[in-house]
Design a protein around this motif. Structure first.
Motif, short mmCIF file in Angstrom:
data_model
loop_
_atom_site.label_atom_id
_atom_site.label_comp_id
_atom_site.label_asym_id
_atom_site.label_seq_id
_atom_site.Cartn_x
_atom_site.Cartn_y
_atom_site.Cartn_z
N GLU A 260 0.81 -1.22 0.00
CA GLU A 260 0.00 0.00 0.00
C GLU A 260 0.84 1.28 0.00
O GLU A 260 0.29 2.38 0.05
CB GLU A 260 -0.96 0.00 1.19
CG GLU A 260 -2.18 -0.89 0.97
CD GLU A 260 -3.13 -0.34 -0.09
OE1 GLU A 260 -3.56 0.81 0.05
OE2 GLU A 260 -3.43 -1.07 -1.06
N ASP A 261 2.16 1.18 -0.04
CA ASP A 261 2.99 2.39 -0.12
C ASP A 261 2.77 3.07 -1.47
O ASP A 261 2.64 2.40 -2.50
CB ASP A 261 4.48 2.03 0.01
CG ASP A 261 4.91 1.88 1.46
OD1 ASP A 261 4.26 2.46 2.34
OD2 ASP A 261 5.91 1.16 1.70
N PRO A 262 2.76 4.41 -1.47
CA PRO A 262 2.54 5.11 -2.74
C PRO A 262 3.66 4.86 -3.75
O PRO A 262 4.83 4.86 -3.37
CB PRO A 262 2.50 6.59 -2.35
CG PRO A 262 2.51 6.66 -0.88
CD PRO A 262 2.85 5.32 -0.33
N LEU A 263 3.26 4.67 -4.99
CA LEU A 263 4.21 4.51 -6.09
C LEU A 263 4.38 5.85 -6.80
O LEU A 263 5.48 6.28 -7.12
CB LEU A 263 3.68 3.46 -7.07
CG LEU A 263 4.30 3.39 -8.47
CD1 LEU A 263 5.77 3.00 -8.39
CD2 LEU A 263 3.54 2.38 -9.34
N PHE A 264 3.25 6.48 -7.10
CA PHE A 264 3.34 7.79 -7.73
C PHE A 264 2.12 8.62 -7.39
O PHE A 264 1.10 8.10 -6.94
CB PHE A 264 3.49 7.67 -9.25
CG PHE A 264 2.34 7.04 -10.00
CD1 PHE A 264 1.20 7.77 -10.35
CD2 PHE A 264 2.41 5.70 -10.40
CE1 PHE A 264 0.16 7.19 -11.06
CE2 PHE A 264 1.36 5.10 -11.11
CZ PHE A 264 0.23 5.85 -11.44
N ILE A 265 2.27 9.94 -7.62
CA ILE A 265 1.11 10.82 -7.63
C ILE A 265 1.04 11.38 -9.05
O ILE A 265 2.06 11.51 -9.73
CB ILE A 265 1.18 11.93 -6.57
CG1 ILE A 265 2.42 12.81 -6.75
CG2 ILE A 265 1.17 11.35 -5.16
CD1 ILE A 265 2.48 14.01 -5.79
N LEU A 266 -0.17 11.65 -9.48
CA LEU A 266 -0.34 12.18 -10.83
C LEU A 266 -1.46 13.21 -10.78
O LEU A 266 -2.57 12.92 -10.35
CB LEU A 266 -0.68 11.04 -11.79
CG LEU A 266 -0.80 11.42 -13.27
CD1 LEU A 266 0.47 12.05 -13.80
CD2 LEU A 266 -1.14 10.17 -14.10
N TYR A 267 -1.10 14.42 -11.19
CA TYR A 267 -2.07 15.52 -11.13
C TYR A 267 -3.08 15.40 -12.25
O TYR A 267 -2.74 15.06 -13.39
CB TYR A 267 -1.34 16.87 -11.19
CG TYR A 267 -0.65 17.15 -9.89
CD1 TYR A 267 -1.33 17.75 -8.85
CD2 TYR A 267 0.65 16.71 -9.66
CE1 TYR A 267 -0.74 17.95 -7.62
CE2 TYR A 267 1.27 16.91 -8.44
CZ TYR A 267 0.56 17.53 -7.41
OH TYR A 267 1.16 17.71 -6.20
N THR A 268 -4.32 15.69 -11.92
CA THR A 268 -5.35 15.71 -12.93
C THR A 268 -6.33 16.82 -12.61
O THR A 268 -6.28 17.41 -11.54
CB THR A 268 -6.04 14.34 -13.04
OG1 THR A 268 -6.89 14.35 -14.19
CG2 THR A 268 -6.87 14.00 -11.82
N ILE A 278 -3.65 12.41 -7.77
CA ILE A 278 -4.20 11.09 -7.52
C ILE A 278 -3.06 10.18 -7.04
O ILE A 278 -1.98 10.18 -7.62
CB ILE A 278 -4.80 10.53 -8.83
CG1 ILE A 278 -5.91 11.46 -9.34
CG2 ILE A 278 -5.29 9.10 -8.67
CD1 ILE A 278 -7.04 11.69 -8.38
N VAL A 279 -3.32 9.42 -5.96
CA VAL A 279 -2.29 8.55 -5.39
C VAL A 279 -2.50 7.10 -5.84
O VAL A 279 -3.59 6.55 -5.65
CB VAL A 279 -2.30 8.61 -3.85
CG1 VAL A 279 -1.26 7.65 -3.27
CG2 VAL A 279 -2.08 10.04 -3.35
N HIS A 280 -1.46 6.50 -6.42
CA HIS A 280 -1.48 5.07 -6.74
C HIS A 280 -0.36 4.36 -5.99
O HIS A 280 0.65 4.96 -5.66
CB HIS A 280 -1.34 4.85 -8.25
CG HIS A 280 -2.60 5.16 -9.02
ND1 HIS A 280 -3.70 4.34 -8.96
CD2 HIS A 280 -2.94 6.19 -9.83
CE1 HIS A 280 -4.67 4.86 -9.72
NE2 HIS A 280 -4.24 5.99 -10.25
N THR A 281 -0.57 3.06 -5.73
CA THR A 281 0.35 2.31 -4.86
C THR A 281 1.09 1.21 -5.63
O THR A 281 0.77 0.91 -6.77
CB THR A 281 -0.46 1.64 -3.73
OG1 THR A 281 -1.42 0.77 -4.34
CG2 THR A 281 -1.17 2.68 -2.88
N HIS A 282 2.07 0.62 -4.96
CA HIS A 282 2.89 -0.42 -5.60
C HIS A 282 2.14 -1.73 -5.84
O HIS A 282 2.26 -2.33 -6.90
CB HIS A 282 4.11 -0.74 -4.71
CG HIS A 282 5.25 0.19 -4.92
ND1 HIS A 282 6.33 -0.12 -5.73
CD2 HIS A 282 5.51 1.43 -4.44
CE1 HIS A 282 7.19 0.89 -5.72
NE2 HIS A 282 6.71 1.84 -4.94
#
Ligand code: WT7
Length: 635
Positions: A260-268, A278-282
């Protein structure tokens, strides 16, 4: 845009027996029923196909909805699946990436070479003080280093925040500031349409507005002269030549992360001007993207995959970088414009590199259609096996052109509906399923979608309503970075327990979904997602403008284009020159994609009594249509 979708419902394209027998999913109905009966088990079985450092104790934790957790307790790192594990197999010697620059230069990376480059750069990042959990902003064009940079961040457990290279000063500044990145990875420039996009000078200007960035790493791509600030800016190639990268060299331990650690954030873009990451995880993300790509694009070892998206968007994150590498696929990437120097550039590269699966956007198809079939027919496209589209509804006319002219009626077209937030395809066919041009088909395995009215009640088939998703999925967004309330409010409050997509849609009697478009303040221009609020605030930041409202109006090629309505400050005279200046100003602040097609000067804007701009009314007026219910309009 000529939308003939209402007439396309009865038009069905069936797959050939060869496609069905070769497909990973030969029987949509059977797998759909199986996954529907137990979607948690479906995803658990898919997760077993990947490598984990420690197994999960629970597949899905729903105890704190809507903060769902997937693969609870598991340890992993997506880079371990994307690169490390291939090093121990024959795939180390397979091509991971084939890249062509716009001027025609070519570079290739085997899985071994890509792994080596990523390790070297990861060591450089560490030497610059980057640690697990740090945010690192990446702002580059479509060059191999953007892939290397993303993977290097993920490898050391840092969270990448990629800003699309077509964004400009204020968009870049706002996103860097929101993420509090200390490191920024960029390039001197990039090639587009035979010209240099001066990325580094945009960076310099953005950094004058923010204080958090300590160091900038610059990839030399175009070689034009740039300003390098002593002690802040470093050349990528210089850093790779330093002893730190050479001696630890080609090895760098992959940080073992919690699933559940964040992999990336991506602005939208959303409904307010404030950047929304937006937060996505590994863990869940790797399972979601790999499974969807394998099933929908039927990936086999011998394939050559080309997704034309920029890595700066979710499509690039999921289906240029992560999913193809996890599956051990050979990907192709191209730096520049589709029509440079001629409108057959893409088809020339499909032929040259033997691409057999090709994935692009409706706006690109419509744009290329305009040049006629002869440009496509100049090239031998017999290598193609499957096609795909994403980003906005595809009008059946464009679908048929793509199917006939590009795919020679042999290649099924996968119309994949999904979002930055969903991380992976959500409503999509698979190659063995019957296709209806203009419809994205049915929900992916394990998912259920619904079209509901204002109160949340499902509407009858054939009627329009709000599109919602009914079940959690592994690549789902986990939150909005730094703003969990916004996550709950935006996506889960209108219909508790169901995910609000922001789209309107219809479902037909066969269960196929027909997405109509956004119902919020998001405008899709050439498939790019823009927020009205961000463009309005860019307009108001110009000294002549007192107030502004923007709307999207239909456009043959771009889907929609931006029209702006501005109230000028007292004493400022409207003029065509000022309209041009304002268009340029928006281009400079947000990026060329956000530049309004038209700026009109008005005395006042239609507002509700509470002061909210009624964009719906502006839109109706601009199109000479009925203004609808205007009972809340002031005056
Ligand atoms: C919005 C999400 C995820 C890929 C890039 C877009 C629209 C996306 C389709 C499609 C009709 C589509 C929706 C959605 N959209 N794919 N196949 N058919 N509409 O990601 O920038 O987050 O935009 O794109 O309106 O909500 P995004």
């Amino acid at each position: 845009m000529a939308d003939d979708r209402s007439t396309a419902d009865g038009e069905v394209y069936l797959p050939t027996p060869e496609i069905v027998s070769a497909a990973h999913v030969p029987d949509w109905e059977a797998l759909s029923a199986e996954a529907d009966a137990n979607y948690v088990k479906f995803w658990e079985d898919r997760a077993r196909e990947l490598a984990w450092h420690a197994p999960w104790q629970q597949v899905l934790d729903q105890s704190n909805k809507p903060f769902y957790k997937w693969f609870v307790g598991a340890r992993t790192n997506i880079v371990h699946n994307a690169l490390d594990r291939h090093q121990k197999t024959w795939r180390r010697n397979k091509l991971a990436l084939i890249w062509e620059g716009e001027p025609g230069d070519l570079r290739t990376f085997s899985y071994h070479a890509l792994h080596r480059e990523v390790c070297q750069f990861a060591n450089v990042l560490k030497s610059m003080g980057a640690r697990k959990g740090d945010r690192i902003t990446i702002y580059m064009g479509r060059i191999p280093e953007i892939v290397i940079a993303m993977l290097a961040c993920a490898k050391i457990g840092a969270i990448h925040s990629v800003i699309y290279g077509g964004f400009s000063v204020e968009a870049l500044h706002g996103r860097i500031e929101d993420s509090q990145s200390k490191l920024l990875l960029t390039a001197d420039g990039g090639w587009l349409n035979g010209k240099i996009v001066r990325l580094k000078s945009i960076v310099d200007e953005a950094l004058q507005r923010c204080g958090c960035v300590e160091h900038v790493v610059v990839v030399k791509r175009t070689g034009h002269e740039v300003v390098m600030e002593q002690g802040r800016d470093y050349w990528y190639h210089d850093l790779l030549g330093l002893p730190i990268a050479r001696t630890d060299g080609d090895r760098c331990e992959t940080e073992v992360m919690d699933a559940e650690d964040p992999l990336f954030i991506l602005y939208t873009s959303g409904t307010t001007g404030k950047p929304k990451a937006i937060v996505h995880t590994h863990g869940g993300y790797q399972v979601g993207v790999a499974t969807t790509m394998k099933y929908v694009f039927d990936i086999k070892e011998e394939d050559r995959w080309w997704c034309t998206a920029d890595p700066g968007w979710i499509t690039g994150h999921s289906y240029v970088v992560y999913a193809p590498l996890i599956l051990g696929t050979t990907s192709f990437m191209y730096e520049g414009a589709a029509t440079f120097p001629y409108p057959d550039r893409w088809w020339k590269m499909v032929e040259r590199y033997g691409i057999n699966i090709f994935y692009t956007a409706p706006t690109a198809i419509r744009g290329l259609m305009r040049f006629g079939e002869a440009w496509v027919n100049r090239r031998d496209l017999s290598c193609l096996r499957l096609l795909g589209t994403v980003g906005e509804p595809i009008n059946p006319e464009a679908w048929r052109w793509y199917h006939r002219t590009v795919g020679k009626q042999r290649c099924p077209v996968m119309d994949t509906w999904w979002q930055t937030e969903t991380g992976m395809f959500m409503i999509t066919p698979v190659p063995s399923a019957p296709l209806k041009p203009g419809s994205a088909g049915r929900p992916f395995f394990g998912q259920q979608a619904e079209v509901v009215d204002e109160s949340g009640k499902p509407v009858p088939d054939g009627e329009e309503g709000f599109l919602v998703l009914k079940r959690p999925w592994p690549a789902m967004l986990r939150t909005v970075y730094g703003d969990p309330d916004r996550y709950v409010q935006q996506y889960w409050s209108k219909y508790p327990g169901r995910y609000l997509t922001g789209d309107s849609a219809k479902r037909d009697k066969d269960g196929y979904f027909w997405v109509i478009g956004r119902v919020d303040d998001v405008i899709k221009v050439s498939g790019y997602r823009l927020g009205t609020a961000e463009i309005e605030s860019a307009l108001v930041s110009h000294p002549s403008v007192a107030e502004a409202a923007v709307i999207g109006l239909p456009d043959e090629i771009k889907g929609s284009v931006i029209h702006a309505f501005c109230i000028l400050k007292a004493g400022v005279a409207p003029s065509p020159e000022l309209a041009d200046t304002l268009k340029q100003h928006v281009g400079h602040e947000i990026g060329p994609i956000a530049r309004p097609a038209e700026v009109r000067f008005v005395e006042k804007l239609p507002k509700t009594r509470s002061g909210k701009i009624m964009r719906r009314v502006l839109k109706a007026r601009a199109q000479g249509m009925d203004e609808g219910d205007v009972s809340t309009l002031e005056e």
